[in-house]
Design a protein around this motif. Structure first.
Motif, PDB file in Angstrom:
ATOM      1  N   ILE A  44      -1.976  13.601 -18.569  1.00  0.00           N
ATOM      2  CA  ILE A  44      -1.693  12.081 -17.286  1.00  0.00           C
ATOM      3  C   ILE A  44      -2.058  11.213 -17.316  1.00  0.00           C
ATOM      4  CG2 ILE A  44      -3.889  12.767 -16.165  1.00  0.00           C
ATOM      5  CD1 ILE A  44      -1.652  13.163 -13.421  1.00  0.00           C
ATOM      6  N   GLY A  45      -1.005  10.151 -17.014  1.00  0.00           N
ATOM      7  CA  GLY A  45      -1.055   9.089 -17.843  1.00  0.00           C
ATOM      8  C   GLY A  45      -1.792   8.314 -16.356  1.00  0.00           C
ATOM      9  N   PHE A  46      -2.708   7.662 -16.012  1.00  0.00           N
ATOM     10  CA  PHE A  46      -3.134   6.838 -14.063  1.00  0.00           C
ATOM     11  C   PHE A  46      -3.683   5.597 -14.590  1.00  0.00           C
ATOM     12  CE2 PHE A  46      -6.247  10.216 -15.001  1.00  0.00           C
ATOM     13  CZ  PHE A  46      -7.707   9.397 -14.525  1.00  0.00           C
ATOM     14  N   ARG A  47      -3.753   4.837 -13.459  1.00  0.00           N
ATOM     15  CA  ARG A  47      -4.540   3.879 -13.460  1.00  0.00           C
ATOM     16  C   ARG A  47      -5.323   3.692 -12.012  1.00  0.00           C
ATOM     17  NH1 ARG A  47       0.864   1.490 -13.522  1.00  0.00           N
ATOM     18  NH2 ARG A  47       0.877   1.516 -11.002  1.00  0.00           N
ATOM     19  N   CYS A  48      -6.668   3.145 -11.985  1.00  0.00           N
ATOM     20  CA  CYS A  48      -7.504   3.566 -11.126  1.00  0.00           C
ATOM     21  C   CYS A  48      -8.561   2.105 -11.167  1.00  0.00           C
ATOM     22  CB  CYS A  48      -8.625   4.748 -11.371  1.00  0.00           C
ATOM     23  SG  CYS A  48      -9.616   5.420 -10.401  1.00  0.00           S
ATOM     24  N   GLN A  49      -9.563   2.288  -9.807  1.00  0.00           N
ATOM     25  CA  GLN A  49      -9.532   0.900  -9.412  1.00  0.00           C
ATOM     26  C   GLN A  49     -11.390   1.377 -10.138  1.00  0.00           C
ATOM     27  OE1 GLN A  49      -9.416  -2.395  -8.540  1.00  0.00           O
ATOM     28  NE2 GLN A  49      -7.422  -1.076  -8.450  1.00  0.00           N
ATOM     29  N   SER A  82      -7.720  -3.887 -17.269  1.00  0.00           N
ATOM     30  CA  SER A  82      -6.213  -4.041 -16.978  1.00  0.00           C
ATOM     31  C   SER A  82      -6.665  -5.234 -16.426  1.00  0.00           C
ATOM     32  CB  SER A  82      -5.675  -3.638 -16.594  1.00  0.00           C
ATOM     33  OG  SER A  82      -5.607  -2.411 -15.341  1.00  0.00           O
ATOM     34  N   GLU A  83      -5.652  -5.621 -15.248  1.00  0.00           N
ATOM     35  CA  GLU A  83      -6.203  -6.540 -13.685  1.00  0.00           C
ATOM     36  C   GLU A  83      -6.688  -5.821 -13.216  1.00  0.00           C
ATOM     37  OE1 GLU A  83      -2.882  -9.815 -13.926  1.00  0.00           O
ATOM     38  OE2 GLU A  83      -3.210 -10.338 -16.094  1.00  0.00           O
ATOM     39  N   ASP A  84      -5.614  -4.858 -12.551  1.00  0.00           N
ATOM     40  CA  ASP A  84      -5.590  -4.158 -11.167  1.00  0.00           C
ATOM     41  C   ASP A  84      -6.981  -3.092 -11.872  1.00  0.00           C
ATOM     42  OD1 ASP A  84      -4.163  -3.066 -13.055  1.00  0.00           O
ATOM     43  OD2 ASP A  84      -3.128  -2.414 -12.010  1.00  0.00           O
ATOM     44  N   GLY A  85      -7.488  -2.732 -12.369  1.00  0.00           N
ATOM     45  CA  GLY A  85      -8.242  -1.459 -12.455  1.00  0.00           C
ATOM     46  C   GLY A  85      -8.480  -1.128 -13.998  1.00  0.00           C
ATOM     47  N   TYR A  86      -8.359  -0.395 -14.262  1.00  0.00           N
ATOM     48  CA  TYR A  86      -8.288   0.912 -15.019  1.00  0.00           C
ATOM     49  C   TYR A  86      -6.702   1.827 -15.522  1.00  0.00           C
ATOM     50  CZ  TYR A  86     -13.216  -1.038 -15.195  1.00  0.00           C
ATOM     51  OH  TYR A  86     -14.712  -1.366 -14.889  1.00  0.00           O
ATOM     52  N   ARG A  87      -6.871   1.293 -16.512  1.00  0.00           N
ATOM     53  CA  ARG A  87      -5.942   2.586 -17.576  1.00  0.00           C
ATOM     54  C   ARG A  87      -5.813   4.180 -18.084  1.00  0.00           C
ATOM     55  NH1 ARG A  87      -0.177   0.918 -17.041  1.00  0.00           N
ATOM     56  NH2 ARG A  87       0.308   1.747 -18.693  1.00  0.00           N
ATOM     57  N   TYR A  88      -6.032   5.089 -17.206  1.00  0.00           N
ATOM     58  CA  TYR A  88      -6.302   5.787 -19.181  1.00  0.00           C
ATOM     59  C   TYR A  88      -5.408   6.932 -18.788  1.00  0.00           C
ATOM     60  CZ  TYR A  88     -11.034   4.883 -15.986  1.00  0.00           C
ATOM     61  OH  TYR A  88     -12.095   4.311 -15.812  1.00  0.00           O
ATOM     62  N   GLY A  89      -6.087   7.755 -19.746  1.00  0.00           N
ATOM     63  CA  GLY A  89      -4.796   8.893 -20.495  1.00  0.00           C
ATOM     64  C   GLY A  89      -5.577   9.952 -20.473  1.00  0.00           C
ATOM     65  N   ALA A  90      -5.036  10.969 -19.568  1.00  0.00           N
ATOM     66  CA  ALA A  90      -6.536  12.585 -20.177  1.00  0.00           C
ATOM     67  C   ALA A  90      -5.443  13.438 -19.983  1.00  0.00           C
ATOM     68  CB  ALA A  90      -6.446  12.853 -18.542  1.00  0.00           C
TER      69      ALA A  90
END
Length: 112
Positions: A44-49, A82-90
């Motif tokens: 899963i890929g997601f963005r998170c603060q 990233s500008e809006d937090g972090y991008r993750y791969g899991a």
């Protein structure tokens, strides 16, 4: 750039709840809001603060498009600022085959 993923990624509207697991199996973070960017049967890929550590594990509850909830453990394997937090791969750890199959089925319908 070479594609390293084994499975096709899907862009979905799903809800995810994360609880961090430490080495003793105790959860240390009750809820983290994430915005899913893509999902496959292997990860899963997601963005998170929130800042999440690479190599950390999270118990996840993923509500998919059928409103079913998939329980799985994920391991964070990639993090980019990233500008809006972090991008993750899991990657999913120990996801039951029946739940992985649900993602495959959705992919087949999505490809039609």
């Amino acid at each position: 750039m070479e594609e390293k993923r084994r499975d096709k990624r899907l862009d979905l509207g799903v809800d995810v709840q994360l609880e961090r697991l430490d080495e003793a199996g105790v959860t240390t973070l009750k809820y983290v809001h994430v915005d899913v960017t893509d999902i496959s049967k292997s990860g899963i890929g997601f963005r998170c603060q929130n800042k999440l550590d690479i190599g950390s594990y999270y118990d996840t509850k993923i509500q998919i498009w059928t409103k079913e909830v998939i329980d799985s453990v994920i391991e964070i394997v990639r993090c980019d600022s990233s500008e809006d937090g972090y991008r993750y791969g899991a990657v999913f750890i120990g996801m039951p085959d029946t739940d992985a199959l649900k993602i495959d089925i959705y992919q087949m319908f999505n490809d039609l």
